[in-house]
Enzyme design. Structure first.
Site, PDB file in Angstrom:
ATOM      1  CD1 TRP A  26      -0.686  -6.089  -3.864  1.00 47.24           C
ATOM      2  CD2 TRP A  26      -0.202  -6.777  -1.811  1.00 47.24           C
ATOM      3  NE1 TRP A  26      -0.285  -7.392  -3.950  1.00 47.24           N
ATOM      4  CE2 TRP A  26       0.022  -7.850  -2.705  1.00 47.24           C
ATOM      5  CE3 TRP A  26       0.037  -6.990  -0.446  1.00 47.24           C
ATOM      6  CZ2 TRP A  26       0.474  -9.102  -2.293  1.00 47.24           C
ATOM      7  CZ3 TRP A  26       0.485  -8.236  -0.030  1.00 47.24           C
ATOM      8  CH2 TRP A  26       0.701  -9.273  -0.954  1.00 47.24           C
TER       9      TRP A  26
ATOM     10  CB  CYS B 126      -0.947   0.063   1.196  1.00 41.91           C
ATOM     11  SG  CYS B 126      -1.857  -1.455   1.460  1.00 41.91           S
TER      12      CYS B 126
END
Ligand code: G6P
Length: 610
Positions: free
Chosen positions: A74, A2
């Site tokens: 993610w 992320c």
């Protein structure tokens, strides 16, 4: 992984946040979102598409404000769905939400905290571990966001970087890091947070790297950092020039293709006109360190791990020093026997991979102080944590599947083998001169292999309809077979496995039928005749061989044996040349299958969670 961006400013900050997100998509792209403070409330837009789609939502819904946070995800906990996308909100259900939070990392005690917060009346809207932190901050909030975050982080176990803001203190963003990267960017009467300085390029180059345990209070004209003990600390401000990576595609269809074709330049830049081999290429203290070590321990993940496997062949053969290569996520958790005379080498394109960083710290914790990193990002945590470094100069790599980062790592590792050999009196002047000559010619040699693209495209059309493939190599080309198989599975989603060719008969031969393409790396080396026998084992069972054969191997095309001829044999540097056609094969197969080549499903460029 992320990516996080946050800002406090006196202008609409949404364009900066979204531009930052675009540049952080290498950290994950399952979903994205942004939240800002506007007219007394928190406003949010989230999308399971890419940042470009978020941008149109933001424009449509008029999400604009002076304070905000944004996130590209993610997925770890909870599917890539809108309700799991960050920012997460928390607050009394009867009024508008009070807390907005984004997070990179994994909270290991989220179950326990979730139960506690549910008992306190919080209703969860997502399956994420992140929402737990948002509710925890809200639960602990008593008018001072900094205090609430400091208290909340004391309750968290795991790795995280967070950015959070509060409806009731609209000119403030608080960030915290423990195990996941977070930087502060300073402007004039505006300040920023991001997972990586790249996100802020063009907005500010005044960057502070937060350390584990730090909590930062960001206001318009003030940046206040406290350490894990809650003490105020000064952290250095660096002027950081980063390439935005907003490179034009030029004549290429994808960044991956462009990056494959950039390899001659990237390798030449990595060699930096080196005139002689000296340990100092790796840092001032390198001579002393190289003298002292009696073995090498390489730690890495993914493609970088395969670079390490190749380096083992080089270092043992050229410098005669024993080498172990370990997958970082395994090494960090196993009982190993430490040797203080090890040279611990981490290899990482990003320099931020959580497992590799943790493995490095683990090795140091075991008393191994001789550390070196081969890394593509000079400002990364890996470089900061290691005594010695060699910076590869691949330039920004945008395609998730690593190409030029890998071949430049190999180039640097070959230099390392030579420098170690020299320190151990194993490198004659003739050998050094011969090796330097081969290295200098390498960019041209790579260029000649790239010219094979049209032939490889013809093969790719046939591969596109396959569901499985085998890759064979021997000796120092076995790791290249592993890398070739990884490239194919990453971007074309074809199941591919690599084996040392001599191992085929011990199992994988059972898979060979006419439906199984068997890609074979056939350099003209001392193992060639053995390899030819292994190829016959495949041929006799109806397998289709696709062979990349050096010019003088006398392997010819016939029924069931397809050959693309490599321009020249390249001695010990041959693994670098043999990597190129495998990259092109994977790339064109993926194009023929119509996948999202630069952003393959489920993957991310930089993996900052374990
Ligand atoms: C991810 C990337 C791979 C990369 C690996 C290690 O999985 O998708 O391409 O090889 O991380 O990354 P590093 O930055 O440490 O080389």
């Amino acid at each position: 992984m992320c990516g996080i961006v946050g800002a406090v400013a006196q202008r609409d900050i949404t364009p900066v946040l979204l531009e930052g997100l675009k540049r952080l998509e290498y950290r994950g792209y399952d979903s994205c979102g942004v939240a800002v403070y506007a007219e007394g409330e928190l406003r949010r837009a989230r999308s399971t598409e890419r940042v470009a789609e978020l941008l149109s939502q933001v424009e449509k819904d008029k999400v604009a404000g002076f304070t905000g946070i944004a996130h590209t995800r993610w997925a770890t906990h909870g599917a890539p769905a809108t309700h799991n996308a960050h920012p997460h909100f928390s607050g009394n259900a009867k009024s508008s939400p009070r807390i907005a939070l984004v997070h990179n990392g994994i909270i290991e005690n989220h179950d326990e905290l979730r139960e506690e917060l549910q008992a306190a009346g919080y209703v969860f809207e997502s399956q994420t571990d992140t929402e737990v932190i948002a509710h925890l901050v809200d639960h602990l909030y008593a008018g001072d966001l900094l205090e609430a975050v400091q208290q909340a982080t004391r309750r968290l176990t795991g790795a995280y970087a967070i950015a959070v803001f509060c409806r009731d203190e609209p000119h403030r963003v608080v960030g915290a890091r423990h195990g996941s990267p977070l930087v502060v960017g300073r402007g004039v009467n505006e300040n920023f947070l991001a997972s990586d300085a790249l996100a802020l390029a063009g907005t500010t180059d005044q960057i502070t790297y937060l350390e584990d345990g730090d909590v930062v209070d960001l206001q318009l004209a003030r940046v206040w950092i406290t350490d894990s003990e809650g003490r105020a600390v000064d952290r250095e401000v660096h002027t950081v020039q980063v390439h935005t990576g907003a490179a034009e595609l030029g004549p290429y269809r994808h960044y991956m293709q462009k990056e494959i074709f950039e390899q001659p330049r990237a390798v030449a830049d990595t060699l930096q006109d080196i005139e002689s081999i000296t340990p100092e290429l790796f840092g001032d203290q390198a001579y002393k360190v190289f003298k002292d070590i009696d073995n090498v321990l390489i730690l890495a993940c993914g493609t970088s791990y395969y670079a390490g496997l190749t380096a083992r062949y080089w270092i043992e053969s050229i410098a005669k020093i024993p080498v172990n290569v370990e997958i970082a996520s395994e090494y960090r958790y196993r009982d190993s026997v430490p040797n203080p005379r090890s040279l611990v080498v981490t290899i990482s394109q990003s320099g931020e991979t959580a497992d590799t960083l943790a493995a490095l710290k683990h090795a140091r914790g075991l008393g191994m102080e001789h550390t070196l990193t081969i890394c593509n990002v000079a400002t990364s945590a890996m470089v900061r944590e290691c005594k010695l470094a060699y910076i590869t100069r691949a330039g920004v790599e945008i395609g998730v599947a690593s190409t030029k980062a890998f071949t430049t790592q190999l180039t640097a590792l070959f230099l390392l083998a030579l420098a170690l050999a020299q320190t151990k009196d194993k490198l004659s002047e003739e050998k050094e001169a011969e090796s330097l000559k081969a290295l200098r010619h390498l960019p041209v040699a790579i260029g000649a292999v790239l010219a094979l693209e049209p032939q490889i495209m013809a093969w790719a059309d046939r591969f596109a309809s396959k569901e499985n493939a085998l890759f064979l190599g021997r000796g120092m080309h076995y790791p290249i077979a592993l890398e070739g198989a990884l490239k194919l599975k990453e971007i074309s989603y074809i199941h591919a496995e690599a084996y040392p060719a001599g191992e085929l008969k011990h199992g994988p031969l059972a898979l060979v039928t006419e439906a199984m393409p068997v890609v074979t790396i056939a350099p003209r080396d001392e193992l060639l005749e053995k390899l030819k026998s292994n190829m016959q084992e495949v041929h006799a069972r109806g397998g289709e061989l696709y062979v990349f054969a050096d010019a003088d191997t006398r392997i010819g095309s016939s029924e069931g044996i397809h050959v693309i001829r490599m321009p020249e044999n390249y001695g010990k540097l041959s693994p670098i040349l043999h990597t190129i056609p495998l990259q092109l094969l994977a790339y064109h197969t993926a194009c023929a299958r119509g996948t999202d080549v630069d952003k393959p499903r489920n993957l991310a460029k930089s993996v900052t969670v374990e």
